[in-house]
Scaffold this motif. Structure first.
Motif, PDB file in Angstrom:
ATOM      1  N   GLU A  82       0.161   8.966  39.806  1.00  0.00           N
ATOM      2  CA  GLU A  82       0.721   8.218  40.922  1.00  0.00           C
ATOM      3  C   GLU A  82       2.128   8.719  41.103  1.00  0.00           C
ATOM      4  N   SER A  88      -1.867   4.430  44.703  1.00  0.00           N
ATOM      5  CA  SER A  88      -2.288   5.253  45.831  1.00  0.00           C
ATOM      6  C   SER A  88      -2.637   4.321  46.957  1.00  0.00           C
ATOM      7  N   HIS A  97      -3.187  10.724  45.723  1.00  0.00           N
ATOM      8  CA  HIS A  97      -2.242  10.544  44.633  1.00  0.00           C
ATOM      9  C   HIS A  97      -1.105  11.535  44.700  1.00  0.00           C
ATOM     10  N   GLY A 190      -2.374   2.912  39.346  1.00  0.00           N
ATOM     11  CA  GLY A 190      -1.122   2.235  39.622  1.00  0.00           C
ATOM     12  C   GLY A 190      -0.731   1.264  38.529  1.00  0.00           C
TER      13      GLY A 190
END
Length: 472
Positions: A82, A88, A97, A190
């Motif tokens: 990320e 993303s 990404h 994430g």
């Protein structure tokens, strides 16, 4: 003999100053901490301590508009990252990404790790149920991340602040999307990225020995970003909530989302307003965003600093005593120092009717004068004190510590005099070490002084002791 190569810096009253003129994100802060001396080995080993042994933290140097900076990237076992943010958005993994938060606004390109609810609103974090293929992958609730932090081997100081960061993020995202804070979902990429960013950012200050953190105004960026349900203006809704109470800076040339929710939450939790009026920079480091716009340095500046009391207005508080036993003068001196006295002097005097007495004089700054006055009344027999203001001019002073083989570290005080440094080992440390080692105190003090001078000569021009403090 003392090994002069063994050198331990002492932070004293050092503090950190964050300068988010180009915004702030979690990975930018990690990079800045490493640039200021946080160990790379500590950071690369952090995922395993959080329960993700296969996650890699990559640390390298990059140039951002000619500024040398440290870039930190968190990479999952399958290679996903990320980079711009910790979520993303709206694009299948393998494409989005590399996009700055998955938006088409990667002008700012900070590796903005921001945990956002999966599939809600602006799509930064693939909040729960977002469009595209991302919602089919694993998710983590904010509550899950808080539980990981609670179980991890962290100090209470780090754990409490890391939890507060995620609670703020969850509350902001929850308000935006109408869900409970701990139920806010993050996509696995994430979530892991955010976890490393948040815990690493807080613990990085602890690794540097810094617990006082200040911040300059923060830039938010400008323009629009693409989200799951359309375009959103910068700052995005969650970030707008998280920067409430922070001082905002002009955006200058920064386009796109300069400050992420993670960066804003870290500022809210860690930063305690503006820096003191008088301070001295000791070390400066830069943490890089993902992208290099070419028109401005996409970096976060972190400065390790200390108060600069060499010339300042001070308050002098004094009293004369003839009814306090001399054996209680040391406890009084210690209490005054603990209350904020910069210096305490005691000398004999003759009082009325020929009685022998003592004058006690304490010097402090305006902010702590009331506490010092109160200490005089609580810890001595005085019925009154005298107060006046003066200018205090001193030479720069700092200290560091030299390790003694088989014994404790011994602090060494240094005064930067016009004719060169004056070096003196701390008496209490020398005396304690001499008793423990069975050594003559005066001989050990001389060895420590020689070791300190050798270390200072060897470190001239770059490895000079960096943590200074005001001597008492």
């Amino acid at each position: 003999m003392v090994d002069p190569t063994i050198f331990v810096a002492v932070t004293g009253r050092s503090f950190a100053l964050l300068d988010p003129a180009a915004g702030i994100s979690g990975d930018m802060l990690l990079g800045a901490l490493v640039a200021c001396g946080a160990p790379v080995e500590w950071l690369t080993g952090l995922p395993a301590r959080l329960g993700y042994p296969d996650v890699r933290v990559e640390v390298g140097r990059v140039s951002r508009c000619g500024v040398d900076a440290v870039k930190v990237t968190v990479r999952l076992p399958d290679g996903r990252v990320e980079e711009p943010s910790d979520v993303s958005i709206g694009r299948p993994h393998g494409h989005g990404h590399h996009d700055h938060q998955g938006h088409d606004h990667h002008d700012h390109g900070h590796a903005h790790h921001h945990p956002h609810p999966h599939g809600h609103a602006h799509g930064h974090g693939h909040a729960h149920g977002e469009r595209g293929g991302d919602h089919h992958g694993p998710h983590r609730r904010v509550g899950d991340l808080i539980e990981i932090i609670r179980r991890a081997e962290l100090s209470p100081w780090v754990r409490e602040r890391a939890e507060r960061v995620f609670r703020l993020i969850g509350e902001a995202e929850g308000r935006v999307h109408g869900v409970p804070a701990e139920a806010v979902h993050l996509h696995e990429v994430g979530a892991v990225d955010a976890l490393v960013d948040v815990v690493g950012a807080v613990e990085g200050f602890e690794r540097l020995g810094i617990r006082r953190i200040h911040a300059r105004p923060v830039a938010l960026g400008r323009g629009w970003v693409r989200a799951a349900h359309g375009a959103l203006p910068v700052p995005t809704p969650a970030t707008a909530l998280l920067v409430e109470g922070l001082e905002i800076a002009p955006d200058g040339p920064v386009m796109g989302e300069a400050t992420t929710p993670t960066g804003a939450a870290l500022l809210r939790v860690l930063a305690d307003g503006a820096a003191p009026g008088r301070w001295r920079p000791v070390r400066t480091g830069y943490g890089a965003g993902t992208r290099d716009p070419g028109t401005y340095p996409n970096v976060l500046r972190l400065t390790i600093a200390e108060p600069a009391p060499e010339a300042a207005d001070v308050v002098v508080i004094a009293t004369d005593l003839d009814d306090l036993s001399p054996e209680y003068l040391d406890p009084l001196r210690e209490a005054l120092a603990a209350a904020g006295a910069l210096d305490v002097q005691v000398w004999a005097t003759q009082m009325k009717k020929g009685r022998a007495g003592f004058r006690i004089e304490a010097i402090t700054d305006e902010a702590r004068a009331a506490a010092v006055r109160e200490t005089f009344f609580r810890h001595s027999t005085t019925a009154g004190v005298r107060t006046w203001r003066a200018e205090r001019v001193t030479l720069p002073r700092w200290d560091f510590a030299v390790e003694v083989p088989g014994g404790p570290a011994i602090r060494v005080k240094v005064v930067d005099a016009p004719d060169g440094p004056r070096v003196k080992p701390e008496y209490d440390d020398v005396a304690a070490a001499a008793r423990r080692l069975g050594r003559p105190a005066h001989a050990l003090a001389q060895e420590i002084r020689e070791a300190a001078l050798a270390r200072m000569r060897a470190g001239a021009g770059g490895s000079h002791p960096q943590h200074r403090k005001e001597s008492e």
